[in-house]
Every structure is written in C-alpha cells, then in structure tokens.
Design a protein around this motif. Sequence first.
Motif, PDB file in Angstrom:
ATOM      1  N   PRO A   1       0.797  -1.231   0.000  1.00 62.92           N
ATOM      2  CA  PRO A   1       0.000   0.000   0.000  1.00 62.92           C
ATOM      3  C   PRO A   1       0.826   1.277   0.000  1.00 62.92           C
ATOM      4  O   PRO A   1       0.280   2.356   0.188  1.00 62.92           O
ATOM      5  CB  PRO A   1      -0.789  -0.132   1.302  1.00 62.92           C
ATOM      6  N   GLU A   2       2.139   1.171  -0.211  1.00 65.65           N
ATOM      7  CA  GLU A   2       2.987   2.371  -0.179  1.00 65.65           C
ATOM      8  C   GLU A   2       3.001   3.127  -1.506  1.00 65.65           C
ATOM      9  O   GLU A   2       3.421   4.269  -1.573  1.00 65.65           O
ATOM     10  CB  GLU A   2       4.427   2.001   0.189  1.00 65.65           C
ATOM     11  N   ASN A   3       2.550   2.476  -2.592  1.00 63.16           N
ATOM     12  CA  ASN A   3       2.650   3.140  -3.894  1.00 63.16           C
ATOM     13  C   ASN A   3       1.518   4.143  -4.097  1.00 63.16           C
ATOM     14  O   ASN A   3       0.532   4.166  -3.360  1.00 63.16           O
ATOM     15  CB  ASN A   3       2.668   2.114  -5.025  1.00 63.16           C
ATOM     16  N   ARG A   4       1.686   4.960  -5.117  1.00 65.99           N
ATOM     17  CA  ARG A   4       0.676   5.936  -5.529  1.00 65.99           C
ATOM     18  C   ARG A   4       0.657   5.993  -7.041  1.00 65.99           C
ATOM     19  O   ARG A   4       1.557   5.478  -7.706  1.00 65.99           O
ATOM     20  CB  ARG A   4       0.984   7.330  -4.965  1.00 65.99           C
ATOM     21  N   THR A   5      -0.360   6.606  -7.612  1.00 61.04           N
ATOM     22  CA  THR A   5      -0.416   6.746  -9.063  1.00 61.04           C
ATOM     23  C   THR A   5       0.564   7.810  -9.533  1.00 61.04           C
ATOM     24  O   THR A   5       0.583   8.928  -9.006  1.00 61.04           O
ATOM     25  CB  THR A   5      -1.834   7.117  -9.529  1.00 61.04           C
TER      26      THR A   5
ATOM     27  N   ARG B   1       7.351  -3.148 -17.463  1.00 60.14           N
ATOM     28  CA  ARG B   1       8.616  -3.132 -16.723  1.00 60.14           C
ATOM     29  C   ARG B   1       8.364  -3.062 -15.216  1.00 60.14           C
ATOM     30  O   ARG B   1       9.145  -3.603 -14.419  1.00 60.14           O
ATOM     31  CB  ARG B   1       9.458  -1.932 -17.190  1.00 60.14           C
ATOM     32  N   HIS B   2       7.270  -2.404 -14.801  1.00 59.34           N
ATOM     33  CA  HIS B   2       6.983  -2.191 -13.381  1.00 59.34           C
ATOM     34  C   HIS B   2       5.568  -2.671 -13.069  1.00 59.34           C
ATOM     35  O   HIS B   2       4.640  -1.868 -12.912  1.00 59.34           O
ATOM     36  CB  HIS B   2       7.136  -0.712 -13.036  1.00 59.34           C
ATOM     37  N   PRO B   3       5.359  -3.975 -12.968  1.00 57.97           N
ATOM     38  CA  PRO B   3       4.001  -4.517 -12.820  1.00 57.97           C
ATOM     39  C   PRO B   3       3.314  -4.185 -11.505  1.00 57.97           C
ATOM     40  O   PRO B   3       2.098  -4.361 -11.390  1.00 57.97           O
ATOM     41  CB  PRO B   3       4.212  -6.022 -12.974  1.00 57.97           C
ATOM     42  N   THR B   4       4.062  -3.699 -10.503  1.00 59.50           N
ATOM     43  CA  THR B   4       3.418  -3.324  -9.240  1.00 59.50           C
ATOM     44  C   THR B   4       3.163  -1.825  -9.142  1.00 59.50           C
ATOM     45  O   THR B   4       2.647  -1.353  -8.129  1.00 59.50           O
ATOM     46  CB  THR B   4       4.276  -3.763  -8.038  1.00 59.50           C
ATOM     47  N   ALA B   5       3.534  -1.092 -10.181  1.00 58.49           N
ATOM     48  CA  ALA B   5       3.373   0.364 -10.161  1.00 58.49           C
ATOM     49  C   ALA B   5       1.994   0.780 -10.663  1.00 58.49           C
ATOM     50  O   ALA B   5       1.348   0.060 -11.436  1.00 58.49           O
ATOM     51  CB  ALA B   5       4.449   1.021 -11.026  1.00 58.49           C
ATOM     52  N   MET B   6       1.551   1.957 -10.208  1.00 61.85           N
ATOM     53  CA  MET B   6       0.338   2.587 -10.717  1.00 61.85           C
ATOM     54  C   MET B   6       0.778   3.715 -11.628  1.00 61.85           C
ATOM     55  O   MET B   6       1.297   4.738 -11.152  1.00 61.85           O
ATOM     56  CB  MET B   6      -0.507   3.120  -9.568  1.00 61.85           C
ATOM     57  N   ILE B   7       0.610   3.555 -12.949  1.00 62.38           N
ATOM     58  CA  ILE B   7       1.093   4.527 -13.928  1.00 62.38           C
ATOM     59  C   ILE B   7      -0.066   4.937 -14.826  1.00 62.38           C
ATOM     60  O   ILE B   7      -0.734   4.085 -15.417  1.00 62.38           O
ATOM     61  CB  ILE B   7       2.231   3.937 -14.787  1.00 62.38           C
ATOM     62  N   GLU B   8      -0.288   6.220 -14.938  1.00 63.65           N
ATOM     63  CA  GLU B   8      -1.367   6.740 -15.767  1.00 63.65           C
ATOM     64  C   GLU B   8      -0.785   7.734 -16.756  1.00 63.65           C
ATOM     65  O   GLU B   8      -0.175   8.738 -16.368  1.00 63.65           O
ATOM     66  CB  GLU B   8      -2.419   7.438 -14.908  1.00 63.65           C
TER      67      GLU B   8
END
Length: 242
Positions: free
Chosen positions: A34-38, A75-82
């Motif tokens: 839960p540490e990531n953000r978009t 490349r970053h499957p756990t990232a939230m990228i928009e």
Amino acid sequence: MALSFAIAATVGAEPAEVSSYLADVRGEFVKKWPENRTVYLVCHGHSVPAGYFETPEVRPFDSYPHLLNVALQERHPTAMIEVVRTAIGGENSEQGVKRFAADVLAKKPDVITIDYALNDRRIGLQRARVAWESMIRQAKEQGVKVILVTPSPDQRSDFNDPKDPLALHAAQVRELAAIHEVGLADSFAAFQQAVAAGTPLADLMSHVNHPNRKGHELIAGEIAPWFGVEPPLEFEAGTNSP
C-alpha cells in the motif's frame, strides 16, 4: 539578436541527465501497495500524441503515449502509472500554452512531454520559443519534470536539409532542453537514423505528416529511457500498417 543570444547562452549547456533526472519518479515505480501511488505522465501537443493516423482516423492504442504506458507498466508490474493525453489535432504551441495551466498542470502530473514543433512551423521559431519557454517555466515552478519532444517527420519536408524549417524547429527544441536543463526525446534524430539505416520514411508514416505504429514506437523509444526502460521496447503484436 534574441536568437543569437539564446544560441550563445547554450554553449556548454546540456539537457538533463537521463540517468538521474527522473530519479524520484523511478523510485515511485518500484513501490508496492500500500505504499505506492499513481504516477501521472501528461503528453501535451498536437495530432501526433493525440493519435491521429490517416486523418481523420484516430488510433490512440497505436500512438506513443499508450505504447509508453504499456512499456512502463510491463517493466513495473506493481506500479500505478497513468499516461494522459492533452493533445489536440491541428494545435500549435501558442494555442497549447493558453490551456496549459487548466488542462495540464491542473492534473498534478509528475512528468509532462511537450510535442508541438511539427505544427509550430506555421508560427515560426521566435513565437514558438516564447510559448515553449512559458510552458517549461510554468511546469518547473510547480516542481513538474518536463521532456521536450523534437518533431516527427513531414514527408513534404527535406529531411536531410539542416535549414529546412522542420530541422530548425528540431534544433530549437534541443536548444531549449539544454537551456532549461530538462529532458529531451529526439524523435527527429531517431527517424533520421532509421532512414539512414535503410528504412524508407514512408514505411514509418501513416499520413503525410503522421507516423504509423512503427513511427510511434520510435518516439516511445526516445522517451522510455528517461524512465529507465531502454529500447527496443517489447509490445504485443499489433498493426504496423499505415
């Protein structure tokens, strides 16, 4: 006089460093829930980032903003990228700067790409410089990173003439990246290199001045290294035809 001063001011200047400019953004990519953000990337510009192919057909999933999103997410499957497009077909940078605060900065982006040089030939170098520098300064004041994109080709231009208006605008974009120490994605040079290596320019274009998917892959490949993703990019099989 103003242009001569600007050119003189770039002596010894370089664009931002690829390996470090987006270090904070790259750091966000490796965080997990839960540490990531978009992380938001906004692609601002004209018909090319908007996804126009053979006018009036629009193919956003074959355009470089989407291809970049796919490459980063793979490349970053756990990232939230928009990746958000704020591009409008037919627009030049003077029109783009008028809506920059409301349409781009209001989205609170982490990174902005600016791609207007293809259409800026209509307004000339000096007017384009004023508009681009305004957008760059507004972004930097908000702490937003910027990547400037040199133009993709126009088949009516003399691709190998450094005095051709398109080449001059490409040179100005490189100069602005150096002056303001922001990122540079040199699409113009990538297309030149592809053609010099034997790829007919027509094979990279869907329209007289719109790239096809192969052309968009070249542009995405120039932007991706800023995010730590090196070309060749891996994409699912898709149509590469005009």
